[in-house]
Design an enzyme around this catalytic site. Sequence first.
Site, mmCIF file in Angstrom:
data_model
loop_
_atom_site.group_PDB
_atom_site.id
_atom_site.type_symbol
_atom_site.label_atom_id
_atom_site.label_comp_id
_atom_site.label_asym_id
_atom_site.label_seq_id
_atom_site.Cartn_x
_atom_site.Cartn_y
_atom_site.Cartn_z
ATOM 1 N N ASP A 195 -1.660 11.049 14.751
ATOM 2 C CA ASP A 195 -2.574 10.534 13.269
ATOM 3 C C ASP A 195 -3.474 9.423 13.734
ATOM 4 O OD1 ASP A 195 -3.983 10.925 10.871
ATOM 5 O OD2 ASP A 195 -2.242 9.845 10.015
ATOM 6 N N ASN A 198 -5.004 3.476 10.836
ATOM 7 C CA ASN A 198 -3.566 2.990 11.455
ATOM 8 C C ASN A 198 -3.701 2.124 12.591
ATOM 9 O OD1 ASN A 198 -2.246 4.689 9.599
ATOM 10 N ND2 ASN A 198 -2.315 6.460 11.019
ATOM 11 N N LYS A 232 -6.273 6.874 13.968
ATOM 12 C CA LYS A 232 -7.369 6.900 12.960
ATOM 13 C C LYS A 232 -7.557 5.245 12.850
ATOM 14 C CE LYS A 232 -4.857 7.773 8.860
ATOM 15 N NZ LYS A 232 -4.860 8.725 7.681
ATOM 16 N N ASP A 258 2.311 3.433 12.097
ATOM 17 C CA ASP A 258 2.525 4.645 11.301
ATOM 18 C C ASP A 258 2.758 5.665 12.291
ATOM 19 O OD1 ASP A 258 2.773 6.304 9.549
ATOM 20 O OD2 ASP A 258 1.124 6.186 8.300
ATOM 21 N N GLY A 281 0.920 -1.332 0.062
ATOM 22 C CA GLY A 281 -0.111 -0.114 0.023
ATOM 23 C C GLY A 281 0.864 1.176 -0.152
ATOM 24 N N VAL A 300 4.638 1.091 0.837
ATOM 25 C CA VAL A 300 5.022 0.137 1.848
ATOM 26 C C VAL A 300 5.003 -1.339 1.055
ATOM 27 C CG1 VAL A 300 4.530 -0.908 3.996
ATOM 28 C CG2 VAL A 300 3.858 1.272 3.724
#
Length: 385
Positions: free
Chosen positions: A148, A153, A150, A170, A28, A35
Amino acid sequence: MTEQHHGGRIVGPDYLLAGRYRLDSKLGGGGMGSVWLANDTLLHRKVAVKQVTTTVNMDEAQAREIRRRATREGRMAARLDNPHAIAMHDVALDGGEPWLVMEYLPSRSLAKALGSVGRIPPSEVIQIGARVADALAEAHTAGIVHRDIKPGNILIADRGAALGMVKISDFGISRATGEKDDDDSDVITGTPAYFAPEVARGADPDEASDVFSLGATLYTATEGQPPFGTAADTRELLHRVALGEIQPPRRSGAMTAILLRMLEPDPKRRPTMGQARDELIALQSDGRTRASLNSPLRAADGAVPYWARRGSTSGSTERSGQRPSGTAPFATGPADTRRLPRTSYAPPPFEPAKRKPTLLTQPYLSMAIAALAILILIVVLLILL
């Protein structure tokens, strides 16, 4: 495309990175790069390697900033040693550019799971929250703010020996507490739907804003949408977030009280990440302690939830996050594309509402007629006498 140019070289499957990591396939992409799944030829294990955005055609100052950010991400993530955080193994230099070498977890993100089932039962969301909060509490203790948090992640292992394990990933825009950010101060980093109100108003993210973002993530998992709803216009969404007026949760069950405290508009009134973790642990029905957090998610029947298994697909009954009673868990093979059967529902037989008795209904009507007849008889007798 699976191949691309990187520093004048074609990077793709079978490329040997830094003389050690052989690329397999792309998993992704993210804000800083792609990645890849790779094989560590030295330790003979699968790893995930994060390719930093290429610095080709950048001026030296921009390229240096990209490398600095990648090295910072690796350094921060390497501070953590928690079973619910993706482990950082190495920062590999290839052609002068850094690649982050991380633990590979065969998994799906919570965002992808929610895309299939819509929402998840509170008892399972509580377990997810406790595990992620445990990793983030350790990060905060180490002076790291994620910034971040969410559904995208949060990873849930969907096959293999780790099936059902939960990990936060992440730390790409994470920052050490008190660290100066060289980015443009007018730019807010992160994902607006999960921002804390103070961040939407321009404040620097901190531990309290991480708590809010985790609360917003758990809210989304139970309610099926973020606490401020959705909007195509980012400015409109940021305005809602800045006001701090969430839509009250309706499906969070036993988690409601701690969820509302995590989503407090005033950051000073929110619990710490450690306090949130402890309260979420206390809500787990089997009373497991912190020491047992390193275990897979469990549904009410004791098995790993069906939605966390590889091969599960969306269906009408999945939208509530519940598997219908009497159906078997999904097989884990990729060929399994069955939909869950619809549950049948038959309304009860119609029964007319019963009226309260009145003088116009039996037996009151018969009594009235009899009384009238007696009265008439008395009148007749009086006339005759």
